[in-house]
Design a protein around this motif. Structure first.
Motif, short mmCIF file in Angstrom:
data_model
loop_
_atom_site.label_atom_id
_atom_site.label_comp_id
_atom_site.label_asym_id
_atom_site.label_seq_id
_atom_site.Cartn_x
_atom_site.Cartn_y
_atom_site.Cartn_z
N SER A 8 0.82 -1.21 0.00
CA SER A 8 0.00 0.00 0.00
C SER A 8 0.86 1.26 0.00
O SER A 8 0.60 2.21 -0.75
N GLY A 11 2.53 1.68 -3.29
CA GLY A 11 1.54 2.15 -4.26
C GLY A 11 1.28 3.64 -4.13
O GLY A 11 1.19 4.36 -5.13
N LEU A 15 2.04 6.37 -7.01
CA LEU A 15 1.02 7.25 -7.57
C LEU A 15 1.45 8.72 -7.48
O LEU A 15 1.22 9.50 -8.41
N GLU A 53 -6.38 8.32 -9.88
CA GLU A 53 -7.71 7.82 -9.57
C GLU A 53 -8.19 6.85 -10.65
O GLU A 53 -8.82 5.83 -10.35
N ALA A 56 -6.30 3.43 -10.30
CA ALA A 56 -6.72 2.70 -9.11
C ALA A 56 -8.15 2.16 -9.24
O ALA A 56 -8.42 1.00 -8.90
N ASN A 72 -13.25 5.01 -4.08
CA ASN A 72 -12.13 5.89 -4.43
C ASN A 72 -12.63 7.15 -5.12
O ASN A 72 -12.16 8.26 -4.84
N GLY A 180 -0.66 1.92 -8.91
CA GLY A 180 -2.08 1.64 -8.73
C GLY A 180 -2.33 0.17 -8.44
O GLY A 180 -3.15 -0.18 -7.57
N LEU A 183 -1.17 -0.51 -4.84
CA LEU A 183 -2.08 0.07 -3.86
C LEU A 183 -3.37 -0.73 -3.74
O LEU A 183 -3.83 -1.03 -2.63
N VAL A 184 -3.95 -1.08 -4.87
CA VAL A 184 -5.20 -1.85 -4.86
C VAL A 184 -4.99 -3.21 -4.21
O VAL A 184 -5.79 -3.66 -3.37
N VAL A 206 -7.31 4.65 -0.21
CA VAL A 206 -7.10 4.76 -1.66
C VAL A 206 -7.42 6.16 -2.15
O VAL A 206 -6.69 6.74 -2.96
N THR A 210 -4.70 8.58 -3.97
CA THR A 210 -4.80 9.01 -5.37
C THR A 210 -4.98 10.51 -5.51
O THR A 210 -4.84 11.06 -6.61
#
Length: 307
Positions: A8, A11, A15, A53, A56, A72, A180, A183-184, A206, A210
């Motif tokens: 995370s 990520g 981003l 955004e 993600a 998100n 992304g 993070l996801v 998230v 983003t």
């Protein structure tokens, strides 16, 4: 759990870095091509700052987690209006000189449309395509009718060398995609470990992650006294998030919006969009006191979401 946290964090960093590189590359390409500064600010930069955004949400939908994808989008718009605008106003008061009124009307209309979709429980590709058509219509309309107070918000510098600009764009896009995905993946794992609904993760972790490019851009603009840039960044991003990112997300993975979003979160999002529109029409500035209030509202909502 450590792996999920590291994913995370990686990520989020990806981003932030990828978004910055992508924006600079996009502006440099636009300047090299000789397109107008308005088109650069409205379309190129607007699209580029929305890419975190976009990546993600689309990847979350493809991973079978529409709660993170739509959380998100809603959370990013809340972060834009409450967190980013509030933090920017704390740095320096944001003067309201008529800039962004028409865009704020569009942002409120898009928010109401999104709320309607959340209440309907309908998810279909044709809806996603319709949202994408609406963003194209908005861009064309804004390009043909720039307004008198748009010049300040367009002044962003990019590299003058076309090769460097293109390289920055490509590298930034690549980092965004990797960031992304990380993070996801990390967010889904954390939601599973802590038994937190994925919608909550999307609305908070998230969404804030983003929104880092917009946060950095708006605070930098406030420090330089460029109120229109800070404001335009927020309002424009809200429109892109709903129409462009929402449209792309539903076109690729036609899931309905999570039912959890149809109540308090969409109500708060609509109220914040309406309040911003009212401020643009009635107030002369967003001062530090109001900025602190916006920031407190964002923090309070985060606490409420987790509670």
């Amino acid at each position: 759990m450590l792996q999920a946290i590291l994913l995370s964090l990686a990520g989020l960093v990806g981003l932030a870095i990828g978004g910055e590189l992508l924006v600079r590359g996009a502006v440099g390409i636009a300047q090299k091509l000789g397109v107008s500064t308005l088109f650069t600010g409205l379309v190129i930069v607007g699209f580029a700052t929305s890419m975190p955004e976009m990546v993600a949400s689309v990847q979350a939908s493809l991973a079978g987690s529409p709660e993170i994808a739509w959380g998100n989008i809603v959370g990013s718009n809340l972060a834009n209006t409450l967190l980013i605008l509030g933090a920017s106003a704390l740095v320096a008061p944001i003067m309201l000189t008529g800039t962004g009124r028409r865009d704020a009307v569009v942002a409120l209309a898009a928010t109401l449309l999104l709320w309607g979709l959340a209440l309907s429980g309908i998810g279909a590709r044709w809806i996603g395509v319709l949202l994408l058509v609406l963003i194209v219509v908005y861009i064309v309309w804004r390009y043909r009718h720039p307004g008198a107070a748009m010049q300040e918000e367009e002044s962003e510098d990019g590299p003058q060398n076309g090769v460097i600009a293109t390289a920055l764009f490509v590298v930034g896009l690549g980092i965004l995609v990797l960031g992304g995905d990380a993070l996801v993946t990390g967010a889904i794992e954390l939601a599973t470990i802590f038994r937190v609904p994925e919608t909550v993760i999307g609305l908070t972790v998230v969404a804030v992650g983003t929104s880092l490019p917009e946060l950095a851009a708006s605070i930098a603009a406030a420090l330089r006294g460029k109120s229109a840039l800070a404001l335009g960044n927020v309002v424009g991003s809200n429109i892109y998030n709903i129409l462009l990112i929402g449209g792309a997300t539903m076109s690729i993975a036609p899931f309905a919006l999570p039912a959890e979003l149809a109540g308090l979160q969409m109500g708060l999002l609509t109220a914040s969009a309406a309040a911003l529109l009212a401020l643009l029409w009635t107030a002369k500035k967003i001062g530090r006191a109001l900025g602190a209030l916006l920031l407190a509202a964002f923090i309070g909502n985060v606490v409420l979401v987790f509670a």
